[in-house]
Design an enzyme around this catalytic site. Sequence first.
Site, PDB file in Angstrom:
ATOM      1  N   HIS A  19     -50.415  22.663  25.128  1.00  0.00           N
ATOM      2  CA  HIS A  19     -50.993  22.770  26.479  1.00  0.00           C
ATOM      3  C   HIS A  19     -51.295  21.374  27.028  1.00  0.00           C
ATOM      4  O   HIS A  19     -50.994  21.072  28.184  1.00  0.00           O
ATOM      5  CB  HIS A  19     -52.310  23.572  26.448  1.00  0.00           C
ATOM      6  CG  HIS A  19     -52.136  25.022  26.100  1.00  0.00           C
ATOM      7  ND1 HIS A  19     -52.866  25.651  25.120  1.00  0.00           N
ATOM      8  CD2 HIS A  19     -51.313  25.980  26.618  1.00  0.00           C
ATOM      9  CE1 HIS A  19     -52.510  26.923  25.044  1.00  0.00           C
ATOM     10  NE2 HIS A  19     -51.562  27.150  25.940  1.00  0.00           N
ATOM     11  N   LYS A  43     -58.931  41.699  27.249  1.00  0.00           N
ATOM     12  CA  LYS A  43     -58.667  41.012  25.980  1.00  0.00           C
ATOM     13  C   LYS A  43     -59.971  40.606  25.338  1.00  0.00           C
ATOM     14  O   LYS A  43     -60.901  40.206  26.019  1.00  0.00           O
ATOM     15  CB  LYS A  43     -57.835  39.750  26.240  1.00  0.00           C
ATOM     16  CG  LYS A  43     -56.352  39.940  26.071  1.00  0.00           C
ATOM     17  CD  LYS A  43     -55.697  38.567  26.016  1.00  0.00           C
ATOM     18  CE  LYS A  43     -54.189  38.647  26.145  1.00  0.00           C
ATOM     19  NZ  LYS A  43     -53.596  37.312  26.247  1.00  0.00           N
ATOM     20  N   ARG A  92     -41.041  27.063  25.858  1.00  0.00           N
ATOM     21  CA  ARG A  92     -40.839  26.401  24.570  1.00  0.00           C
ATOM     22  C   ARG A  92     -39.457  26.696  24.006  1.00  0.00           C
ATOM     23  O   ARG A  92     -38.795  25.839  23.467  1.00  0.00           O
ATOM     24  CB  ARG A  92     -41.901  26.863  23.563  1.00  0.00           C
ATOM     25  CG  ARG A  92     -43.303  26.420  23.900  1.00  0.00           C
ATOM     26  CD  ARG A  92     -44.334  27.227  23.188  1.00  0.00           C
ATOM     27  NE  ARG A  92     -44.260  28.633  23.597  1.00  0.00           N
ATOM     28  CZ  ARG A  92     -45.151  29.562  23.280  1.00  0.00           C
ATOM     29  NH1 ARG A  92     -46.164  29.250  22.516  1.00  0.00           N
ATOM     30  NH2 ARG A  92     -45.015  30.795  23.707  1.00  0.00           N
TER      31      ARG A  92
END
Length: 181
Positions: A19, A43, A92
């Site tokens: 990050h 969550k 990624r």
Amino acid sequence: MKKITAIYPGSFDPPTNGHLDLIERGSKIFDELIVALLRNPEKAPLFSLGERRLMLETMTENFMNVRVDIFDGLMVDYAARVKADAVLRGIRAISDYEYELQMALMNRKLQPDLETVFMMPAEQYSYLSSRLVREIAQLGGSVKSLVPEMVEQRLKEKLDPAVKLRDARNPKSGKRSGKQR
Ligand code: PNS
């Protein structure tokens, strides 16, 4: 000349060196970059919103054009509120692409003027994720060089049985007060 503002949305549970790498890259191409932390009641995160905010603020304190904020609801609505021109997301590996493409196109449908900009983190972070960091730390492995030292320390404290017991007995004791802006 018009200043370009981008938001970098995410859960950051916890923030990683991947990050940070993306924040650094984003801060170089946007005039202002807002790291936008999602408040997600569905969550159950490892770190509270305040803890994540504080970690992100500490990690980004040397980037003068970066600030940290919290949002809920639709990301495109938040982007409109802060007058953002773009959304920064990291890709990624190919495995990220499908989900990111779907999200970018859906966000474009909701808000056609908001551009999604994808950037790739440095190669050494291409296999790094918050989920794996959490799992490794919870199972007693080393997350050195995967997260900033301060995050590594917070993980140790969070997962220390004595600290867990204290927090369970008194849920307010482990909470840090987030720096207010
Ligand atoms: O760190 P993450 O979990 O990959 O971040 C995902 C995030 C926060 C970018 C995404 O879940 C999001 O934007 N949530 C806000 C709600 C929303 O706008 N949903 C519609 C997405 S098309």
